[in-house]
Design a protein around this motif. Structure first.
Motif, PDB file in Angstrom:
ATOM      1  N   GLN A 195       0.864  -1.175   0.000  1.00 55.88           N
ATOM      2  CA  GLN A 195       0.000   0.000   0.000  1.00 55.88           C
ATOM      3  C   GLN A 195       0.906   1.233   0.000  1.00 55.88           C
ATOM      4  OE1 GLN A 195      -3.315   0.036  -0.356  1.00 55.88           O
ATOM      5  NE2 GLN A 195      -3.316  -2.206  -0.439  1.00 55.88           N
ATOM      6  N   ILE A 196       0.990   1.885  -1.155  1.00 54.87           N
ATOM      7  CA  ILE A 196       1.839   3.078  -1.268  1.00 54.87           C
ATOM      8  C   ILE A 196       0.926   4.271  -1.020  1.00 54.87           C
ATOM      9  CG2 ILE A 196       3.561   4.261  -2.679  1.00 54.87           C
ATOM     10  CD1 ILE A 196       3.674   1.708  -4.416  1.00 54.87           C
ATOM     11  N   THR A 197       0.950   4.778   0.193  1.00 55.25           N
ATOM     12  CA  THR A 197      -0.054   5.750   0.634  1.00 55.25           C
ATOM     13  C   THR A 197       0.343   7.204   0.413  1.00 55.25           C
ATOM     14  OG1 THR A 197       0.852   5.614   2.863  1.00 55.25           O
ATOM     15  CG2 THR A 197      -1.036   4.196   2.359  1.00 55.25           C
ATOM     16  N   HIS A 198       1.631   7.458   0.186  1.00 56.56           N
ATOM     17  CA  HIS A 198       2.095   8.840  -0.006  1.00 56.56           C
ATOM     18  C   HIS A 198       3.081   8.860  -1.171  1.00 56.56           C
ATOM     19  CE1 HIS A 198       0.601   8.762   4.109  1.00 56.56           C
ATOM     20  NE2 HIS A 198       0.411  10.058   4.004  1.00 56.56           N
ATOM     21  N   ILE A 199       2.555   8.782  -2.381  1.00 58.91           N
ATOM     22  CA  ILE A 199       3.412   8.694  -3.563  1.00 58.91           C
ATOM     23  C   ILE A 199       4.166  10.007  -3.771  1.00 58.91           C
ATOM     24  CG2 ILE A 199       3.418   8.475  -6.085  1.00 58.91           C
ATOM     25  CD1 ILE A 199       1.028   6.560  -5.788  1.00 58.91           C
ATOM     26  N   VAL A 200       5.485   9.890  -3.898  1.00 57.36           N
ATOM     27  CA  VAL A 200       6.323  11.057  -4.193  1.00 57.36           C
ATOM     28  C   VAL A 200       6.355  11.298  -5.701  1.00 57.36           C
ATOM     29  CG1 VAL A 200       8.683  11.993  -4.079  1.00 57.36           C
ATOM     30  CG2 VAL A 200       7.721  10.736  -2.116  1.00 57.36           C
ATOM     31  N   ASP A 201       6.549  10.218  -6.479  1.00 54.92           N
ATOM     32  CA  ASP A 201       6.645  10.332  -7.937  1.00 54.92           C
ATOM     33  C   ASP A 201       6.423   8.944  -8.522  1.00 54.92           C
ATOM     34  OD1 ASP A 201       7.293  10.854 -10.592  1.00 54.92           O
ATOM     35  OD2 ASP A 201       8.989  12.141 -10.088  1.00 54.92           O
ATOM     36  N   ARG A 202       5.336   8.769  -9.290  1.00 49.58           N
ATOM     37  CA  ARG A 202       5.060   7.443  -9.846  1.00 49.58           C
ATOM     38  C   ARG A 202       5.589   7.296 -11.266  1.00 49.58           C
ATOM     39  NH1 ARG A 202      -0.859   5.850 -11.811  1.00 49.58           N
ATOM     40  NH2 ARG A 202       0.422   4.823 -13.367  1.00 49.58           N
ATOM     41  N   VAL A 203       6.061   8.380 -11.887  1.00 47.86           N
ATOM     42  CA  VAL A 203       6.620   8.276 -13.238  1.00 47.86           C
ATOM     43  C   VAL A 203       7.883   7.419 -13.176  1.00 47.86           C
ATOM     44  CG1 VAL A 203       7.556   9.528 -15.205  1.00 47.86           C
ATOM     45  CG2 VAL A 203       5.680  10.525 -13.875  1.00 47.86           C
ATOM     46  N   GLY A 204       7.951   6.437 -14.047  1.00 48.17           N
ATOM     47  CA  GLY A 204       9.083   5.504 -14.032  1.00 48.17           C
ATOM     48  C   GLY A 204       8.832   4.287 -13.158  1.00 48.17           C
ATOM     49  N   GLY A 205       7.629   4.177 -12.589  1.00 38.57           N
ATOM     50  CA  GLY A 205       7.320   3.030 -11.731  1.00 38.57           C
ATOM     51  C   GLY A 205       7.418   1.702 -12.463  1.00 38.57           C
ATOM     52  N   GLY A 206       6.864   1.648 -13.674  1.00 41.72           N
ATOM     53  CA  GLY A 206       6.943   0.418 -14.461  1.00 41.72           C
ATOM     54  C   GLY A 206       8.365   0.089 -14.882  1.00 41.72           C
ATOM     55  N   ASP A 207       9.146   1.130 -15.190  1.00 43.04           N
ATOM     56  CA  ASP A 207      10.553   0.918 -15.585  1.00 43.04           C
ATOM     57  C   ASP A 207      11.360   0.379 -14.404  1.00 43.04           C
ATOM     58  OD1 ASP A 207       9.888   2.093 -18.072  1.00 43.04           O
ATOM     59  OD2 ASP A 207      10.235   4.084 -17.232  1.00 43.04           O
ATOM     60  N   SER A 208      11.053   0.869 -13.199  1.00 44.70           N
ATOM     61  CA  SER A 208      11.764   0.378 -12.017  1.00 44.70           C
ATOM     62  C   SER A 208      11.412  -1.082 -11.750  1.00 44.70           C
ATOM     63  CB  SER A 208      11.439   1.240 -10.795  1.00 44.70           C
ATOM     64  OG  SER A 208      10.076   1.131 -10.438  1.00 44.70           O
ATOM     65  N   PHE A 209      10.170  -1.456 -12.064  1.00 43.81           N
ATOM     66  CA  PHE A 209       9.769  -2.861 -11.964  1.00 43.81           C
ATOM     67  C   PHE A 209      10.585  -3.696 -12.949  1.00 43.81           C
ATOM     68  CE2 PHE A 209       7.383  -6.615 -12.975  1.00 43.81           C
ATOM     69  CZ  PHE A 209       6.720  -6.981 -11.808  1.00 43.81           C
ATOM     70  N   MET A 210      10.692  -3.220 -14.190  1.00 42.28           N
ATOM     71  CA  MET A 210      11.422  -3.965 -15.215  1.00 42.28           C
ATOM     72  C   MET A 210      12.898  -4.083 -14.858  1.00 42.28           C
ATOM     73  SD  MET A 210      10.481  -5.379 -18.170  1.00 42.28           S
ATOM     74  CE  MET A 210      11.539  -6.805 -18.338  1.00 42.28           C
TER      75      MET A 210
END
Length: 346
Positions: free
Chosen positions: A274-289
């Protein structure tokens, strides 16, 4: 043999409004750099992997600053080619609560959009490499970029290099006369590891999940088994299909997990964060990859551990400003092992 990963795509100057300001409010923008494949390379370099990013940049001071930024994070840039007039730009307005984030692209006529087959010496680029990564963003840029991406995939296939792809559908990019459905299947056919969510599979490959509602902030992992099986049937080369499971409660609060299908078993990540206080979600999928590639290379016989690492790594990315996931293996493993306290380390 030591691992060497090549990624290929576009990197851009990112200009973001401060805090949660709207474009119309902003008097200044914060400048960083980012792009799908570059973000993956930075993640891998942070984990100690030999990672090279291949692109085409103009010969000017902004592009030089961009290349210096990549080098700062340990990414190899020796195979970048030069030409064209400009680096692409994207503007970001960060959303909050019920207001989603917005991205405005200014990347027409960028250096890589004018790339052509033969400009990159793939024999040299792939020397000693054992992994190649691309995303669906690159073939969306231009016909030339799509052609070079296919050229790279074929060259990697000839050398027995593992090829991975994040399907990454971006409706605002497919503007040169072809649809994703017309271009992407030929590229996916040469790919061994495919990452994509339900929208990517539908828009890029025409494959739809069965019996799942993904609009209400709750996603059921088992429902993606049919998508994975359809992808493997359509693309026999594919050995693993991975889906990120993002539940959007609002712009600041997401649930985050993932599943991996190896043709026999559907692995579910041990944790749903549960990510309750997102700072920056851009690049989230790339970080997963980036986390997934690291995991599959480090634990080739443990898909469960590789998946758990990818989910934990991308969970941490949501706490970091900018496109890049600037975390260490130790930090990811700490979260994997259940320590989400965020206590001060001293």
């Amino acid at each position: 043999m030591s691992n060497k990963v090549i990624t290929f795509g576009e990197i851009m100057l990112r200009l973001a409004t401060p805090g949660y300001e709207r474009f119309a409010q902003a008097k200044e923008f914060t400048a960083t750099y980012g792009g799908g494949e570059a973000n993956v390379a930075v993640s891998l370099a942070n984990y100690g992997i030999d990672a090279s990013f291949v692109t085409r940049l103009p010969k000017n001071d902004i592009a030089r600053s961009c290349e210096m930024d990549l080098k700062k994070y340990g990414v190899n840039t020796e195979h970048i080619v030069y030409g064209g007039d400009r680096l692409g730009i994207y503007f970001l307005e960060t959303g909050a609560v019920s207001r989603g984030s917005k991205v405005v692209y200014d990347r027409a006529h960028s250096a890589i959009s004018q790339i052509e087959k033969g400009m990159i010496d793939w024999d040299k680029v792939f020397e000693g490499a054992n992994w190649f990564h691309w995303t669906g963003i690159t073939p969306a840029i231009s016909q030339g970029a799509a052609d070079v991406c296919l050229e790279a995939i074929k060259a990697a296939n000839e050398r027995g290099i593992t090829v991975s792809c994040d399907l990454n559908y971006r409706k605002n990019l497919w503007k040169y006369g072809k649809t994703a459905n017309e271009v992407m299947p030929e590229l996916a056919a040469g790919t061994d590891v495919i990452l994509g969510n339900e929208e990517d599979a539908a828009m890029v490959l025409g494959i739809h999940p069965e019996g799942v509602d993904v609009t209400g902030g709750h996603v059921e992992a088992d429902a993606y088994l049919s998508v994975s099986q359809q992808i493997m049937k359509q693309f026999p080369r594919c050995k693993k299909v991975i889906t990120t499971l993002r539940g959007s409660i609002n712009a600041n609060h997401n649930s985050w997990s993932g599943v991996l299908y190896d043709g026999k078993e559907l692995f579910k990540a041990n944790n749903t964060y549960q990510i309750t206080h997102i700072v920056d979600r851009v690049g989230g999928g790339d970080s997963f990859m980036g986390g997934l590639i690291y995991g599959l290379l480090t634990w080739p016989n443990d898909d469960q551990k590789a998946l758990n690492f990818a989910v934990a790594a991308s969970c941490l990315k949501h706490t970091i400003y900018g496109d890049y996931n600037q975390v260490t293996v130790e930090e990811v493993e700490k979260l994997m092992d259940g320590d989400a306290s965020g206590r001060v380390a001293r």
